[in-house]
Design a protein around this motif. Structure first.
Motif, mmCIF file in Angstrom:
data_model
loop_
_atom_site.group_PDB
_atom_site.id
_atom_site.type_symbol
_atom_site.label_atom_id
_atom_site.label_comp_id
_atom_site.label_asym_id
_atom_site.label_seq_id
_atom_site.Cartn_x
_atom_site.Cartn_y
_atom_site.Cartn_z
ATOM 1 N N CYS A 184 3.709 6.241 5.730
ATOM 2 C CA CYS A 184 2.374 5.781 6.098
ATOM 3 C C CYS A 184 2.443 4.883 7.336
ATOM 4 C CB CYS A 184 1.794 5.022 4.912
ATOM 5 S SG CYS A 184 0.273 4.151 5.267
ATOM 6 N N ILE A 185 1.599 5.174 8.312
ATOM 7 C CA ILE A 185 1.614 4.370 9.535
ATOM 8 C C ILE A 185 0.487 3.329 9.537
ATOM 9 C CG2 ILE A 185 2.704 6.214 10.895
ATOM 10 C CD1 ILE A 185 -0.213 6.536 12.188
ATOM 11 N N ALA A 186 0.132 2.877 8.319
ATOM 12 C CA ALA A 186 -0.999 1.946 8.182
ATOM 13 C C ALA A 186 -0.853 0.719 9.093
ATOM 14 C CB ALA A 186 -1.137 1.506 6.728
ATOM 15 N N VAL A 212 -2.190 1.513 12.355
ATOM 16 C CA VAL A 212 -3.647 1.683 12.292
ATOM 17 C C VAL A 212 -4.317 0.314 12.178
ATOM 18 C CG1 VAL A 212 -5.547 2.622 10.916
ATOM 19 C CG2 VAL A 212 -3.508 4.010 11.301
ATOM 20 N N CYS A 217 -2.271 10.003 12.436
ATOM 21 C CA CYS A 217 -1.241 10.009 11.387
ATOM 22 C C CYS A 217 -1.014 11.446 10.919
ATOM 23 C CB CYS A 217 -1.698 9.148 10.210
ATOM 24 S SG CYS A 217 -0.633 9.325 8.771
ATOM 25 N N HIS A 258 -0.074 12.583 8.222
ATOM 26 C CA HIS A 258 -0.445 12.866 6.828
ATOM 27 C C HIS A 258 -1.944 12.814 6.584
ATOM 28 C CE1 HIS A 258 3.743 12.722 6.059
ATOM 29 N NE2 HIS A 258 3.832 11.480 6.495
ATOM 30 N N PHE A 259 -2.679 12.362 7.598
ATOM 31 C CA PHE A 259 -4.122 12.177 7.459
ATOM 32 C C PHE A 259 -4.815 13.469 7.026
ATOM 33 C CE2 PHE A 259 -8.387 12.480 9.350
ATOM 34 C CZ PHE A 259 -9.001 11.377 8.778
ATOM 35 N N CYS A 280 -2.323 12.930 2.554
ATOM 36 C CA CYS A 280 -3.006 11.682 2.229
ATOM 37 C C CYS A 280 -4.521 11.870 2.239
ATOM 38 C CB CYS A 280 -2.594 10.612 3.240
ATOM 39 S SG CYS A 280 -3.353 9.021 2.946
ATOM 40 N N LEU A 298 -1.736 7.907 0.296
ATOM 41 C CA LEU A 298 -0.351 7.481 0.532
ATOM 42 C C LEU A 298 -0.325 6.004 0.868
ATOM 43 C CD1 LEU A 298 1.504 10.072 2.796
ATOM 44 C CD2 LEU A 298 2.079 9.348 0.483
ATOM 45 N N GLY A 299 -1.392 5.552 1.521
ATOM 46 C CA GLY A 299 -1.451 4.160 1.929
ATOM 47 C C GLY A 299 -2.825 3.588 1.626
ATOM 48 N N PRO A 347 -5.222 2.078 3.437
ATOM 49 C CA PRO A 347 -6.436 2.314 4.231
ATOM 50 C C PRO A 347 -7.172 3.602 3.862
ATOM 51 C CG PRO A 347 -4.617 1.719 5.668
ATOM 52 C CD PRO A 347 -4.040 1.937 4.301
ATOM 53 N N MET A 348 -6.538 4.447 3.038
ATOM 54 C CA MET A 348 -7.201 5.664 2.593
ATOM 55 C C MET A 348 -7.936 5.422 1.283
ATOM 56 S SD MET A 348 -7.901 8.697 3.448
ATOM 57 C CE MET A 348 -6.886 9.754 4.483
ATOM 58 N N CYS A 393 -8.827 4.732 7.443
ATOM 59 C CA CYS A 393 -8.454 6.124 7.183
ATOM 60 C C CYS A 393 -9.514 6.806 6.309
ATOM 61 C CB CYS A 393 -7.078 6.195 6.514
ATOM 62 S SG CYS A 393 -5.766 5.551 7.585
HETATM 63 S S1 SF4 Z 1 -3.296 5.696 4.672
HETATM 64 FE FE1 SF4 Z 1 -2.776 7.873 4.856
HETATM 65 S S2 SF4 Z 1 -3.786 8.586 6.715
HETATM 66 FE FE2 SF4 Z 1 -3.777 6.337 6.782
HETATM 67 S S3 SF4 Z 1 -1.928 5.828 7.923
HETATM 68 FE FE3 SF4 Z 1 -1.334 5.808 5.755
HETATM 69 S S4 SF4 Z 1 -0.590 7.892 5.353
HETATM 70 FE FE4 SF4 Z 1 -1.700 7.974 7.303
#
Ligand code: SF4
Lengths: 89, 362
Positions: free
Chosen positions: B313-315, B318, B328, B330-331, B335, B341-342, B344-345, B352
């Motif tokens: 996750c690159i939260a 972000v 990202c 995985h967006f 995710c 996954l993180g 912010p989703m 996200c």
């Molecule tokens: S929450 Fe999901 S979409 Fe947002 S950065 Fe993490 S992995 Fe990517």
């Protein structure tokens, strides 16, 4: 979860001892809110409520406008009991 | 794009967009700090309607998103403890801990309840004297009064079975951290109206001065946000940096001193870890020693747990505004809000999730 929602104080009761609690009307929803942070609040006043606590007074026109906005954009989900029951969505 | 027709004030929105267009001669990067504002900007499609020269950078203002993994694991640990009922706001339900979320824990039989208000948790403690009720108290300055007040009420009721597990965050130190970060080039901030409703505006004056950066405290409606952006651009184009209040009809300069008094009675500032970002000095709240009896950390001797975030996750990027959610890999794939996954989703105020829901509506 950070939104504060404006509503109108319908009634105020003394909950326990010195604790004052109001019934606040948000459209068709009525919720309880504690008034510790705005001791000057009276019935009929509009208040910003967040997490069951009134955090400030707000004027009527602004309250109605903000409420209509939240209603339109789904900002009222924090108030709905189903949110707790069905897991948040 | 269905949302375009839904504004109550389409003409006003148009008018502000035109004025912003006219006022903007150079590129500006503006950060809306608060997740509620991100949600509104994205959901209403404003991000795509602004002139190209205006780059909106989404801030870390979502308390659910920045609650550290280690603290979520502590909450899970308490939830599985016999005789403990762990309570929190519904938004915390799906936030992934190292192994599971509170929702999964509840399905496995852990004591987990979700409330709209910490006051409901105090009531639960009152009704269940044989249980330990812990409220997982997350939030910004808007939420701090409610969490602090719950402790004062528990004290008034003479309860000794109520405590807080705190993970509180404060806006001004985080703004400073963003401005100190060499990789984020922010020209102006939209300040969070709700936060200022409690805290007032005064504490932002030194930031404006120290960094020569304009801050405009702004509301949440499309028209509010556009007006805030216009006020920022007007200052930037003139080369001035001032603190302005777009939301003065709701937010008084002095905020609510009574609410602040309650916060500072119960809490004191602490160095706080932000998930995905790291420790920001003085950016959190912890309970004062006088309230140790209501501090879950003390009561249950919780050891501090620093747990690194998932590599996938690159939260962090972000939340610092370096990347947008669709950057990202995985967006929307691995995710999604149902399988985040993180963090912010998870929350609707997370960047996200806001982008994910927008895609569903276009
Ligand atoms: S929450 Fe999901 S979409 Fe947002 S950065 Fe993490 S992995 Fe990517």
């Amino acid at each position: 979860m950070c939104l504060a929602i404006p509503g109108k104080i319908r009634s105020i009761e003394q909950a326990d001892g010195l604790i004052r609690r109001a019934k606040v009307v948000f459209g068709s929803i009525v919720k309880e809110a504690y008034l510790d942070m705005i001791p000057q609040a009276r019935e009929g006043d509009y208040v910003l409520v967040h997490a069951g606590v009134a955090i400030n007074l707000v004027n009527e026109e602004e309250a109605l406008k903000t409420f209509a906005h939240l209603e339109q954009y789904g900002g009222l989900e924090d108030l709905l009991p189903e949110k707790t029951a069905n897991g948040g969505r | 794009m269905k949302y375009l027709t839904e504004y109550r004030d389409p003409e006003l929105v148009d008018k502000y967009l035109r004025e912003i267009e006219k006022a903007t001669t150079r590129p500006w990067a503006l950060m809306e700090f608060c997740g509620g504002q991100t949600h509104s900007l994205v959901k209403n499609g404003l991000v795509n309607m602004l002139p190209d020269k205006i780059r909106l950078v989404h801030g870390p203002g979502c308390p659910v998103c920045v609650t550290p993994l280690g603290v979520i694991d502590q909450a899970l640990q308490l939830a599985f403890k016999k005789g403990v009922i762990l309570c929190s706001f519904g938004d915390m339900l799906r936030v992934p801990g190292t192994e599971k979320s509170l929702l999964q824990a509840r399905a496995e039989g852990a004591g987990v309840r979700f409330f709209y208000s910490p006051m409901e948790a105090v009531q639960l403690a009152k009704d269940n004297p044989d249980k330990e009720v812990v409220f997982f108290a997350v939030g910004f300055e808007t939420t701090a009064p409610a969490n602090a007040l719950s402790v004062l009420h528990a004290q008034q009721y003479g309860l000794n079975n109520y405590s807080l597990l705190t993970s509180h965050v404060l806006v001004p130190p985080a703004m400073r951290a963003i401005l100190e970060d060499e990789d984020s080039h922010i020209d102006g901030f939209l300040g969070a109206g709700n936060v200022c409703s409690v805290m007032g505006l005064e504490e932002y004056e030194p930031i404006v001065e120290d960094y020569h950066i304009p801050i405009v405290v702004t509301g949440f409606e499309p028209v509010d946000l556009l007006q805030g952006i216009l006020m920022l651009v007007a200052q930037l184009e003139k080369g001035v940096a001032r603190l302005e209040n777009q939301y003065s009809r709701v937010v008084p300069y002095e905020g609510n001193p009574a609410a602040r008094a309650v916060i500072w009675q119960v809490f004191e500032p602490t160095h706080q870890e932000w998930r995905g970002i790291g420790i920001i000095p003085g950016s959190g709240l912890k309970m004062r020693p006088a309230f140790a009896g209501y501090d879950a950390n003390v009561k249950f001797s919780l050891a501090p747990r620093a747990i690194p975030d998932s590599q996938e996750c690159i939260a962090g990027e972000v939340l610092r505004g370096h990347k947008k959610p669709p950057d990202c890999p995985h967006f929307g794939k691995k995710c999604t809000p149902l399988n985040p996954l993180g963090a912010p989703m998870v929350s609707s105020e997370g960047a996200c999730a806001a982008y994910y829901h927008l895609m569903g509506e276009v």
